[in-house]
Enzyme design. Structure first.
Site, PDB file in Angstrom:
ATOM      1  N   GLY A   1      -7.139  42.394  42.107  1.00 39.70           N
ATOM      2  CA  GLY A   1      -7.593  42.366  40.722  1.00 39.70           C
ATOM      3  C   GLY A   1      -6.773  43.247  39.793  1.00 39.70           C
ATOM      4  N   GLU A   2      -6.103  44.299  40.297  1.00 39.59           N
ATOM      5  CA  GLU A   2      -5.324  45.181  39.461  1.00 39.59           C
ATOM      6  C   GLU A   2      -4.009  44.518  39.065  1.00 39.59           C
ATOM      7  OE1 GLU A   2      -4.839  48.994  41.201  1.00 39.59           O
ATOM      8  OE2 GLU A   2      -6.923  49.159  41.846  1.00 39.59           O
ATOM      9  N   SER A   3      -3.612  44.758  37.852  1.00 40.04           N
ATOM     10  CA  SER A   3      -2.397  44.114  37.338  1.00 40.04           C
ATOM     11  C   SER A   3      -1.158  44.596  38.078  1.00 40.04           C
ATOM     12  CB  SER A   3      -2.250  44.386  35.837  1.00 40.04           C
ATOM     13  OG  SER A   3      -2.187  45.796  35.586  1.00 40.04           O
ATOM     14  N   GLN A   4      -1.137  45.885  38.438  1.00 39.70           N
ATOM     15  CA  GLN A   4       0.033  46.396  39.143  1.00 39.70           C
ATOM     16  C   GLN A   4       0.168  45.761  40.521  1.00 39.70           C
ATOM     17  OE1 GLN A   4      -0.336  50.646  39.186  1.00 39.70           O
ATOM     18  NE2 GLN A   4       0.055  50.870  36.985  1.00 39.70           N
TER      19      GLN A   4
ATOM     20  N   ILE B   1      -1.002  42.860  41.328  1.00 39.53           N
ATOM     21  CA  ILE B   1      -0.623  41.464  41.125  1.00 39.53           C
ATOM     22  C   ILE B   1       0.876  41.361  40.860  1.00 39.53           C
ATOM     23  CG2 ILE B   1      -0.912  39.477  39.604  1.00 39.53           C
ATOM     24  CD1 ILE B   1      -3.791  40.319  39.170  1.00 39.53           C
TER      25      ILE B   1
END
Length: 1815
Positions: free
Chosen positions: A773-776, A778
């Site tokens: 779920g975290e952008s980093q 991903i």
């Protein structure tokens, strides 16, 4: 009987049976794989083609049946538009009335007319069909008549045609026949055209020269030409005679009737094979026909006529494909035909059902005909380069939308000419057209996302007609093409991808019919292409069948049932489950399909909280099919149970590969290893899901990961391990840790993205984990993906950044489009706009982005993978993974009929199968279900035995035994009836004993349940009588089993009579008693006889039990393995604890098992012996159990002794149990026991060699000596042993002597038997002589010779002592005969090598005591009375002593103890001479003794033993002799030694140095030398004993016992030597004697030390040993005088002991006398009791007689009164008769009736009342 679907009066026609049945059930016809049969689904010509013979009568019947099919089908359509009465119906009736085949006219059924009026199209079509049929048959008949030779040479004989198709006939049409047929068709077309006003009037054309229309003109011109053509029709261009008909079809001026007739003519020409491939220009002809049909135009006047034309178009198209000239069609023509047919199918949706079904049926036939040629077509070299038209995207194509063919589109004629090239399309039809057709069929199933078929779809909004139609076409193509599809890569790829994807979608349909068809197709695919569809099959099972059958995802019961049926169908395939296990369960990348199927079937077979249903039975059938498949693969021989183990150690499991998947020796170990790795991976996955960090450590401990973690191994673990939590994988891969980043990149490298679109690659990548779920995280994940994708697919994208940005954009689009919370969705333009300038500053191709957009919109990328434990649903993303996986998976393993992996499979499935089968077997009532359950359980039993799974087999036996009637609380009658009538109980019983017989080797604890069943059957008395017999059984001596041998008279009351035994009345021998019993017979109540039903039930039960072969279980126990045999014996012993009857029966079985296992008796003998010993020792009263135990032991010994000589002692030791019997038990069975022992001896005497064995046997015989009934048998056995020394051995000699002595002393038998026993004893001396002579020849060493002589001497001495005891018998005859035999035995010692000391022992222990005791007894008895026999006994005894002395004189005269012996003889003679009996001396004794003494002295004088000496006044031998002789007879010295001889002897022998003292000293010197010899022997023996005592301390067990027995024997010998030395020392002078006595005391002290040492060795108590040492020390410190006094005390005690023995002997004799008196008293008591019983019986009988007489008197008085009453009644009747006779004139007959029938009184009274009125 009239069969269903066939009316009376019509014979059964095999050729049309299926057709008629299908036509009469159109609903059923619609389900037959797309073979949609309507009223006349095939033409009448096809019906005729199915006939076995060309019989006109049968053709007529077929026509009639065909019309009846029309009637049945369309009878339900009478509600349609009414039929206007016209010429069509009349024409139909007229044609039928004119047809006559074989004398049978064709008539219409009554139901046909209303059906005909329902539809004009149907009527027209039927009329045309019948017309064609009549012409067709006539044409065939004319052709056969014109060419009779063709029929004669036909393979099937005359009047027949072969193959069911007219086009395959061998005959060729003649020119005349063809011309006539074409001419008739021209006339038919012209006739129809003339009926029309347009064609019927004079033609007025534009050109004046043309008098008629061109169509009519061409037809007339053809009519002129056909009869003029003289060449062969094969050389005539078909266009010449086919073109006029085609012009009519192509003309838009003709109406539907004319076009229909023209089409019929073309159809007829095609079906009659007027032209074939050999015909010139046939390809062009076929092309113009197809083209004409495609362009067919006509004026539509009414819907019915249009339907008729469409039907005929379909007929012509099908005829083109089926024609012999069909190979002349090109690929383009085939496409045209398919398109035309599809167009008709499309148009028929708005028309009648008849046309719809006919069109679809024609489509099926076309597909069948096309794909049936696939096996005969070779693969193309460039087949993989064929381009396939996208039927969904191509304009102008039919498109399937929601099950309805789009009516606005029209199928194009040039399908893919441009795509595949004109040359390929114009070539003869082959692979190109098949590829396109099959692709189109797959396209029909492609419903798309909007019409996705799954369990959540609306079943009402989805029309199942089109899918069924398409699925049927696909199934037909696969069935006919078969395995040939795999030879063509393009077709195979369509099956692998598009077809299977669509099948997966339709598999989730709510329609059971669709699901059934899908399952049938998949089964066909499995049978033909399973090697190419490994991953697809796994997906189908997991995502379709198992998911639906689980009932957890909203599936209906019908869906579950269809899915279960499909699974069971797969399970019924012979090697299916084995291949599933090898390919899926043993592959680390696949799911455990085998385990999932097994678990599903087992759970579905359990009826939980409800009754048994069809679903339960179906699931159980699948389980049983699996197990039976395994059982069929295994052989009857039993393999080794070892399974190779896998070495534990780290190995990169993802790199493990098999070298050869075709060699079982290679792939079997590989898949087992893979399964082992997979199991460990599952364990590691569980640990990882609980705690990732600890999970990786645990994986290292399981050797799944290296000791030092590397990124690649962890990445491969994530990639290839099933069951991991995808959330945890995503978090791990998205972590910023350096190691996790490395794992992420290694994880991305495990994917192959070559030639994949970006969206598909992204679907595949994110499908293996959940995107964090975290952008980093991903970003890190997508960077790794983009880098990998760009490496392998750099065609469009400039760099990996472009791939990263586009991936982000795709994920955003996926979220935007498929998230319900987003209201405003992104458009295509928005998506394209968002991705501008991302490809290195340039734009991506618009088409590329548009394709990505539509792909994402149509199919969502699953960002949240399923985490449930159930089966996942197939989606587009998951299907991409399946296709990708199919390219990487290992090859499919083909399993043969060998059971390579069945052991591993059986371990998984046996538990659930047994449980489910048992539950169903318990609840089922149908016999076929019960039988199926039993078959499954028997298969499990076979596998359990094959793989040595004893525990499984035990559980199975216990489970089956619960269903027998023996474990339920039933009465006897109920149990028997249940066994005979209850199918469940019967099958369970048969199965239990079948398992016991066939697989008994591997039964352990299950024997307990089996034996309980056997015991129950025994109580019911329906077991075979010989069940407890061994292979060589003989009749039992006991009578306890006689009841079992008798037939069962009243089976119902058997158990009742056993439970309540009644004492039988004592039989009376008196006449009064017998008479009273006879009178009491009528007073007894008889038992009720069984009914016929009960007898039948018992008979049936006996038959069932007989068929079970229960006796074979025990008779064949010799073939059981050791462990199973021991378990059987233990179970028998445990089962005997129930009751006495069970104990007896189990003991019988135990004995039978023991006898049948004689070759390995050691396995069970100890257990059997302990059981029998417990019975014998615990029983104190006679009973059948102890009887069976005793005689069982005897029987075992009898049977096994001849075969097991090494176990002789062990077996005979068991006979000691008889000696341990209680006195009452032994007395009750003494006689039969003795008889059995006698039989044992007579049969096996030669096999008994040891002393232990003979001791047991002789002990049993000795006991019988005093038994009144058993003594005879015992003595006979002893006589058999001792007679003529037949079986006398050194090991049993002494035992036999003791036994014979007991029989001789016994007074139970007659005197003759005692005398015979004495003779046996005396005759045995000859055996001693024989053994002695044999010993001289065989033994050479002096020491061994001395030892053997010593042993034989001991035996002879024992013989003498035994005879001496008998010589004291009170019976005169026995006593005197014993003395004579003793004398004989002593005389027989001449042939025996006797040691010299034995003679002294003989006199000391036998002869002298005998004389002393005889004298004492004689003197005692003489005080009362003196008999002459006593005097004779003394005389005989005196002679015995004299003869014995003279016989031994030569051997003992030089011995030191001779003087003592001689003095003893003289003392006895002196005593006998001085004894008086009742104050008188015995004359015979007084006469005999001097004579015997004189003879003895003369012999001694002659032999030089007695010589005169000068030692007068001293204790010399000479002086002592004459001192005693003078007391007996003073004159004997002068008679034996006159004075002259004495003087002469003294003078001759007088020498200075030879003085009498010197002679005496020489004599004493000789005696001291004897003492020294004894001393040397003792010293040697003492040294030997010392060594043995030292060695015994280090031994234990049996060796120690043996050594102790040797030491004790040596001590006995040492004691004997000390006694001999003591005797010798005391006979010497005092000076010498004192020194020798000192030595003796030392020797005795040494001997006591040895005894103490032996006690210490044998003692277990150390304190006791220490105490003995202390006492020993005290003894050593004692003085020599104390020792001497102790020795004297010992001697006195010995004498006292002898006197006690004499007293005991006297007491025993007194006891014998008392016993005999008690026996006499007992006999008298028994006589008195019998007399009392007789008197009681007489008294009782007298009382009964009195009662009977009283009753007789009462009945006699009653009879008197009865007779008086009868006489009185007769007198009254006679008076009445006379009165009425005289007054009313009544006939004699009526009066007789009146008297005999009281019911006629009323009638007579009525008549009497009427008589006056009549007068």
């Amino acid at each position: 009987m009239t069969q269903e679907g066939q009316d009376p009066g019509y014979p059964k026609l095999e050729g049309v049976k299926t057709l008629v049945t299908t036509q009469r059930n159109p609903d059923l016809a619609a389900t037959r794989d797309g073979q949609v049969e309507m009223g006349l689904s095939c033409s009448s010509e096809q019906v005729v083609e199915e006939l076995p013979t060309h019989d006109p009568d049968k053709v007529g019947m077929v026509m009639t049946l065909n019309i009846r099919c029309f009637s049945d089908l369309h009878h339900r359509h009478t509600s349609r538009s009414q039929f206007q009465q016209g010429s069509t119906c009349d024409a139909l009736l007229g044609i039928l009335s004119q047809l006559n085949f074989g004398g049978q006219a064709l008539t219409l059924p009554d139901r046909l007319v209303p059906s005909l009026r329902a539809s004009s199209s149907f009527t027209t079509y039927a009329t045309e069909t019948l017309h064609y049929l009549s012409v067709f048959v006539a044409f065939k008949e004319s052709r056969s008549l014109l060419q009779p030779d063709a029929m004669e040479h036909h393979p099937s004989g005359s009047n027949s045609f072969h193959g069911g198709e007219f086009k395959s006939c061998h005959s060729k049409p003649s020119k005349v026949a063809v011309a006539s047929m074409i001419n008739s068709e021209i006339g038919a077309v012209l006739a129809v055209m003339r009926r029309n006003v347009r064609w019927g009037v004079r033609y007025i054309g534009d050109d004046d020269d043309q008098l008629e229309h061109s169509l009519i003109h061409s037809l007339k011109e053809l009519r002129k030409q056909i009869f003029l053509w003289q060449t062969n029709w094969q050389n005539v261009d078909p266009k010449l005679y086919i073109q006029p008909f085609l012009d009519v079809i192509l003309s838009d001026e003709t109406g539907a009737p004319i076009t229909g007739v023209a089409l019929s003519s073309v159809y007829k020409i095609l079906t009659l094979d007027v032209f074939t491939l050999d015909t010139v220009n046939v390809g062009e002809a076929m092309h113009i026909i197809v083209d004409a049909v495609k362009s067919c135009r006509f004026e539509v006047t009414d819907p019915a006529s249009e339907e008729v034309v469409l039907m005929k178009i379909l007929q012509v198209l099908l005829a083109c494909i089926k024609s012999k000239a069909a190979n002349g069609l090109s690929n383009q023509d085939i496409f045209t035909i398919i398109n035309i047919c599809l167009r008709v199918v499309h148009q028929s949706t708005s028309k009648s059902e008849l046309l719809q079904r006919l069109a679809r049926h024609t489509m099926h036939e076309l597909v069948r005909c096309i794909f049936s040629q696939l096996p005969y077509i070779s693969p193309l070299a460039n087949e993989t380069e064929l381009n396939v038209v996208d039927w969904d995207q191509k304009s102008g194509e039919s498109k399937v939308e929601n099950g309805i063919i789009d009516s606005e589109t029209e199928v194009s004629d040039d399908l893919n000419v441009a795509a595949n090239g004109e040359s390929a399309m114009l070539a003869p039809f082959g692979i190109p057209c098949m590829v396109e057709i099959f692709h189109f069929l797959c396209t029909l199933l492609n419903v798309g996302e909007s019409g996705e078929v799954n369990s959540r779809s609306n079943p009402i909004a989805f029309d199942e007609d089109v899918p069924l139609f398409a699925l049927g076409l696909v199934n037909s193509a696969i069935e006919l093409g078969g395995s040939s599809f795999r030879e063509h890569p393009k077709l195979l790829s369509l099956i692998q991808d598009e077809l299977f994807c669509n099948l997966m979608q339709f598999g989730m349909s709510m329609s059971p019919l669709v699901l059934t068809t899908v399952c049938s197709i998949v089964l066909n695919l499995y049978l033909s292409f399973r090697t190419e569809l490994k991953v697809q099959l796994e997906a189908f099972f997991s995502c379709v069948l198992l998911r639906i059958a689980q009932s957890k995802h909203g599936s209906s019961y019908q869906q579950q049932e269809v899915a279960m049926e499909a699974l069971v169908d797969f399970c019924r395939q012979h090697n299916f489950m084995a291949e599933v296990f090898a390919n899926f369960d043993c592959d680390i990348t696949c799911s455990n399909v085998f385990e999932d199927v097994s678990n599903l079937l087992s759970k579905s077979a359990f009826p939980v909280n409800g009754p048994l249903s069809a679903m339960h039975i179906l699931a159980l059938d699948g389980l049983i099919s699996m197990v039976q498949g395994m059982a069929e693969r295994v052989g009857e021989e039993l393999p080794a149970s070892d399974v190779p183990t896998h070495e534990e150690g780290y190995e990169a499991f993802w790199t493990v590969r098999c070298e050869n998947y075709g060699d079982p020796n290679i792939w079997v170990p590989f898949v087992r290893k893979s399964k082992h790795i997979k199991k460990r991976l599952m364990v590691g996955a569980d640990h990882f899901n609980n705690d990732p960090k600890k999970g990786l450590q645990q994986l290292q401990a399981l050797h799944l990961l290296p000791e030092e973690l590397d990124p690649k191994s962890v990445a491969c673990f994530f990639r290839y391990t099933c069951g991991l939590d995808k959330n945890l994988i995503g978090d791990f891969l998205g972590n910023h840790d350096q190691f996790c980043v490395q794992v992420l990149h290694e994880f991305a490298k495990t994917f192959d993205f070559q030639n994949m679109n970006l969206d598909n690659a992204l679907r595949l990548f994110v499908g293996t984990f959940r995107l964090p779920g975290e952008s980093q995280k991903i970003q890190r994940v997508l960077e790794a993906f983009s880098e990998r994708y760009y490496e392998q697919s750099p065609q469009i994208l400039i760099d990996k950044d472009a791939a990263l940005l586009l991936s982000y954009s795709i994920i955003l689009l996926n979220t935007d489009h498929h998230n319900t919370q987003v209201k405003k969705k992104m458009t295509e333009e928005d998506f394209i706009r968002n991705n501008r300038c991302i490809n290195g500053g340039a734009d991506l191709p618009r088409e590329y982005l548009s394709e990505l957009y539509h792909s994402i919109c149509d199919s969502e990328i699953q960002m949240i993978p399923d985490q449930g434990t159930g089966f996942q649903m197939m989606t587009s993303s998951r299907w991409i993974s399946v296709i990708y996986k199919s390219k990487e998976t290992s090859p499919y393993i083909i399993c043969d009929s060998t059971s390579h992996l069945d052991r591993d499979m059986f371990h998984i499935v046996y538990g659930p199968t047994i449980a489910a089968t048992s539950v169903v077997f318990e609840q089922a009532e149908q016999e076929y279900v019960l039988q199926r359950c039993v078959d499954g359980l028997l298969a499990i039993a076979k596998l359990s035995a094959y793989y040595h799974l004893n525990r499984v087999l035990d559980d199975l036996v216990v489970s089956l035994c619960k269903f027998t009637p023996f474990f339920a609380s039933l009465s006897v009658d109920e149990a028997v009836l249940a066994l005979g009538e209850d199918a469940r109980a019967r099958m369970a019983t048969e199965a239990v004993f079948l398992i016991a017989n066939k697989y008994g080797d591997y039964i352990s604890s299950g024997w307990k349940s089996i034996l309980e069943c056997v015991l129950s059957l025994h109580k019911l008395q329906i077991l075979p009588a010989h069940i407890a017999s061994d292979a060589a059984d003989d009749p039992e001596p006991s009578t306890s089993n006689t009841e079992q041998e008798r037939p069962l008279e009243n089976p119902v009351s058997v158990v009742v009579s056993q439970a309540q035994p009644s004492a039988a009345p004592r039989k009376s021998s008196s006449f009064i008693g017998r008479f009273s019993q006879l009178l009491s017979f009528d007073m007894e109540e008889t038992e009720p006889l069984p009914t016929e039903e009960e007898l039948a039930a018992y008979k049936l039960a006996r038959g069932i039990v007989k068929d079970c072969h229960i006796d074979s279980i025990f008779s064949d126990s010799k073939f059981l393995q050791a462990e199973s045999l021991q378990q059987l014996v233990s179970s028998l012993i445990k089962a005997a604890a129930k009751d006495e009857a069970s104990a007896v029966f189990c003991l019988e079985l135990l004995i039978a098992v023991t006898l049948n296992n004689r070759d390995r008796i050691l396995l069970i003998w100890q257990t059997v012996y302990e059981h029998i010993s417990g019975i014998v020792q615990s029983t104190t009263t006679p009973c059948p159990l102890v009887e069976k135990a005793v005689f069982g032991v005897l029987k075992i010994c009898q049977r096994l002794l001849p075969y097991k000589e090494n176990l002789t002692d062990e077996l005979l030791k068991s006979l000691q149990l008889v000696l341990k019997l209680d006195a009452r038990v032994a007395d009750a069975y003494c006689e039969p026991i003795t008889q059995e022992v006698a039989r044992l001896v007579k049969a096996n005497a030669s096999h008994v060699r040891s002393h232990v064995g003979w001791r047991t046997i002789i002990s049993l015989l000795s006991i019988t000596a005093r038994h009144p009934e058993a003594s005879d048998a015992g003595f006979e056995a002893l006589r058999f042993i001792m007679s003529e020394g037949a079986h006398l051995l050194p090991s049993n000699y002494i035992l036999c002597l003791d036994a014979a002595r007991q029989f001789a002393e016994s007074r139970v038998g007659e005197i003759d038997r005692s005398i015979s026993a004495i003779d046996l004893m005396s005759n045995s001396v000859f055996c001693l002589a024989r053994w002695s002579q044999e010993a001289k020849k065989s033994v050479g060493e002096d020491e061994a010779m001395m030892k053997l002589s010593q042993d034989i001497g001991e035996m002879w001495l024992r013989l003498v002592n035994n005879l001496k005891r008998v010589c004291l018998d009170q019976r005169d005859q026995v006593r005197n005969h014993a003395i004579l035999m003793l004398q004989r035995s002593v005389a027989g010692a001449d042939g025996i090598m006797l040691p010299q000391p034995l003679w002294f022992q003989c006199f000391d222990s036998a002869i002298f005591p005998l004389l002393d005791e005889l004298l004492a007894v004689s003197v005692e008895n003489s005080r009362k009375t003196f008999k002459k026999t006593v005097e004779e006994t003394l005389v005989v005894a005196t002679k015995l002593m004299s003869k014995a002395f003279l016989q031994s004189l030569q051997d003992i005269s030089q011995q030191p103890s001779f003087c003592r012996l001689w003095l003893g003889v003289l003392e006895r003679m002196e005593t006998y001479m001085s004894t008086k009996f009742r104050g008188k001396r015995s004359e015979k004794v007084h006469e005999l003794i001097p004579e015997l003494l004189k003879n003895t002295l003369l012999v001694m004088k002659t032999t030089g033993v007695l010589l005169p000496g000068d030692d007068i006044g001293s204790d010399s031998f000479w002086q002592l002799t004459w001192l005693h002789v003078k007391k007996i007879s003073p004159s004997l010295q002068s008679e034996v030694f006159p004075q002259e001889e004495l003087d002469q002897f003294q003078r001759r022998n007088a020498k200075p140095e030879d003085t009498p003292p010197a002679r005496v000293s020489n004599l004493f010197g000789t005696m001291s030398e004897v003492f020294n010899g004894y001393e040397r022997q003792y010293c040697d023996l003492s040294a030997t004993l010392s060594k043995k005592c030292s060695s015994a301390l280090s031994l234990d067990g049996e060796q120690k016992k043996q050594k102790l027995s040797e030491i004790k024997s040596g001590l006995e010998i040492a004691e004997a030597l000390i006694r001999k030395m003591d005797l010798e020392a005391r006979s010497l002078p005092p000076g010498v004697k004192s020194s020798l006595l000192v030595k003796l005391r030392e020797f005795k002290s040494d001997l006591n030390n040895f005894k103490t040492e032996v006690k210490r060795i044998t003692s277990a108590n150390s304190n006791a040993a220490a105490r003995d040492q202390l006492l020993e020390a005290d003894t050593k410190t004692a003085s020599a005088d104390q020792r001497a006094r102790l020795m004297m005390s010992t001697e006195r005690l010995g004498r006292t002991t002898d006197r006690l023995k004499d007293g005991r002997r006297t007491m025993m004799e007194t006891e014998e006398i008392g016993v005999s008196i008690l026996q006499d008293l007992h006999g008298q008591r028994q006589s008195l009791l019998r007399a009392g019983d007789t008197l009681s019986g007489v008294d009782e009988n007298v009382g009964k007689s009195k009662k009977i007489l009283t009753g007789m008197t009462t009945r006699m008085n009653r009879n008197k009164w009865t007779i008086g009453a009868i006489i009185a009644a007769l007198v009254v009747a006679i008076i009445i008769i006379l009165y009425f006779k005289l007054t009313n004139n009544v006939s004699i007959v009526e009066l007789a009736v009146l008297v005999t029938c009281p019911r006629e009184w009323l009638a007579l009274a009525i008549r009497l009342k009427l008589l006056p009125f009549q007068r």
